[in-house]
Design a protein around this motif. Structure first.
Motif, PDB file in Angstrom:
ATOM      1  N   ASP A 130       3.670  -4.029  -1.864  1.00 53.69           N
ATOM      2  CA  ASP A 130       2.647  -3.074  -1.430  1.00 53.69           C
ATOM      3  C   ASP A 130       3.025  -1.657  -1.849  1.00 53.69           C
ATOM      4  OD1 ASP A 130       1.138  -5.063  -0.162  1.00 53.69           O
ATOM      5  OD2 ASP A 130       2.063  -4.705   1.797  1.00 53.69           O
ATOM      6  N   ARG A 133       0.595  -0.467   7.779  1.00 52.43           N
ATOM      7  CA  ARG A 133      -0.255  -0.990   6.698  1.00 52.43           C
ATOM      8  C   ARG A 133      -1.546  -0.196   6.557  1.00 52.43           C
ATOM      9  NH1 ARG A 133       0.998  -7.489   7.178  1.00 52.43           N
ATOM     10  NH2 ARG A 133       3.171  -7.229   6.558  1.00 52.43           N
ATOM     11  N   GLU A 134      -2.165   0.122   7.699  1.00 51.77           N
ATOM     12  CA  GLU A 134      -3.369   0.957   7.653  1.00 51.77           C
ATOM     13  C   GLU A 134      -3.021   2.341   7.106  1.00 51.77           C
ATOM     14  OE1 GLU A 134      -5.180   0.952  11.527  1.00 51.77           O
ATOM     15  OE2 GLU A 134      -5.753  -1.161  11.370  1.00 51.77           O
ATOM     16  N   LYS A 162      -2.577   2.309   3.276  1.00 49.82           N
ATOM     17  CA  LYS A 162      -3.896   2.240   2.626  1.00 49.82           C
ATOM     18  C   LYS A 162      -4.599   3.602   2.706  1.00 49.82           C
ATOM     19  CE  LYS A 162      -6.983  -1.269   2.454  1.00 49.82           C
ATOM     20  NZ  LYS A 162      -7.758  -2.378   2.916  1.00 49.82           N
ATOM     21  N   GLU A 163      -4.549   4.243   3.860  1.00 49.14           N
ATOM     22  CA  GLU A 163      -5.175   5.558   4.027  1.00 49.14           C
ATOM     23  C   GLU A 163      -4.539   6.590   3.088  1.00 49.14           C
ATOM     24  OE1 GLU A 163      -6.106   7.075   8.063  1.00 49.14           O
ATOM     25  OE2 GLU A 163      -4.904   8.825   7.480  1.00 49.14           O
ATOM     26  N   CYS A 198      -3.015   6.041   0.296  1.00 45.39           N
ATOM     27  CA  CYS A 198      -3.390   5.740  -1.095  1.00 45.39           C
ATOM     28  C   CYS A 198      -4.736   6.389  -1.417  1.00 45.39           C
ATOM     29  CB  CYS A 198      -3.434   4.234  -1.335  1.00 45.39           C
ATOM     30  SG  CYS A 198      -3.600   3.822  -3.094  1.00 45.39           S
ATOM     31  N   ASP A 199      -5.678   6.278  -0.498  1.00 42.01           N
ATOM     32  CA  ASP A 199      -6.975   6.933  -0.689  1.00 42.01           C
ATOM     33  C   ASP A 199      -6.822   8.444  -0.774  1.00 42.01           C
ATOM     34  OD1 ASP A 199      -8.243   4.468  -0.660  1.00 42.01           O
ATOM     35  OD2 ASP A 199      -8.816   4.601   1.455  1.00 42.01           O
ATOM     36  N   PHE A 202       1.237   0.830  -4.545  1.00 39.41           N
ATOM     37  CA  PHE A 202       0.917   2.216  -4.194  1.00 39.41           C
ATOM     38  C   PHE A 202       1.412   3.160  -5.296  1.00 39.41           C
ATOM     39  CE2 PHE A 202       1.780   6.327  -2.414  1.00 39.41           C
ATOM     40  CZ  PHE A 202       0.748   6.556  -1.518  1.00 39.41           C
TER      41      PHE A 202
END
Length: 171
Positions: free
Chosen positions: A117, A81-82, A85-86, A88-89, A121
């Protein structure tokens, strides 16, 4: 250049290899590629090859150094999950032309992150970024989002005769 969503799925061998081949081609054209490997945290031979191409290709693993065989542990879920998110950035940073989410389909199957999720993305993808998602069990909703889908079908495999993963070929 417009970027599309490619999905390599199915039970046959070659999904990650196809994505890495695409990364190699893109690097040869001067594009910048970020590869996120979910579920994987072990050492694979492709990591050694990609170090040579590190000016154009970056690979990061978002998994532990073991393979998930049953229910994932909390650490597996947290890392995935982290990682999503990373990435995506990273994808929206403008630094990369291609993003590869290796094993993301199986990550949704193991509920490391949800299909929603992953769809969220996908919807964050800038128009000029090529996005590639690999592994078996691609959810129908991911298939519906894709512009190109290749399904690898296992017709015959030497694993069925007890052949273990060979260094440089499967690992």
């Amino acid at each position: 250049m417009k970027g599309y969503l490619q999905v390599y799925t199915g039970d046959g061998k070659g999904k990650t290899s196809a994505a890495l081949g695409l990364a190699l081609r893109a690097a040869g054209a001067g594009l910048k590629i970020y590869i996120a490997q979910f579920v994987k945290g072990m050492e694979y031979s492709e990591l050694n090859s990609l170090k040579i191409l590190s000016d154009n290709i970056v690979l990061k693993q978002y998994g532990r150094d073991c393979f998930i065989k049953k229910a994932p542990e909390e650490e597996d879920i947290r890392l995935a999950r982290e990682g999503l998110k990373e990435v995506c950035d990273i994808m929206t940073s403008g630094l990369y032309n291609m993003i590869i989410l290796d094993e993301a389909n199986i990550a949704t199957y193991f509920k490391l992150f949800s299909v929603d999720d992953l769809i969220n993305f996908i919807h964050e993808k800038p128009a000029d970024v090529e996005l590639v998602i690999t592994d078996r069990r691609a959810d129908p909703r991911i298939i519906a989002e894709a512009d190109l889908i290749t399904e690898m079908v296992e017709v015959k495999h030497y694993y069925q005769h007890g052949v273990q993963a060979r260094k440089g070929i499967e690992s």
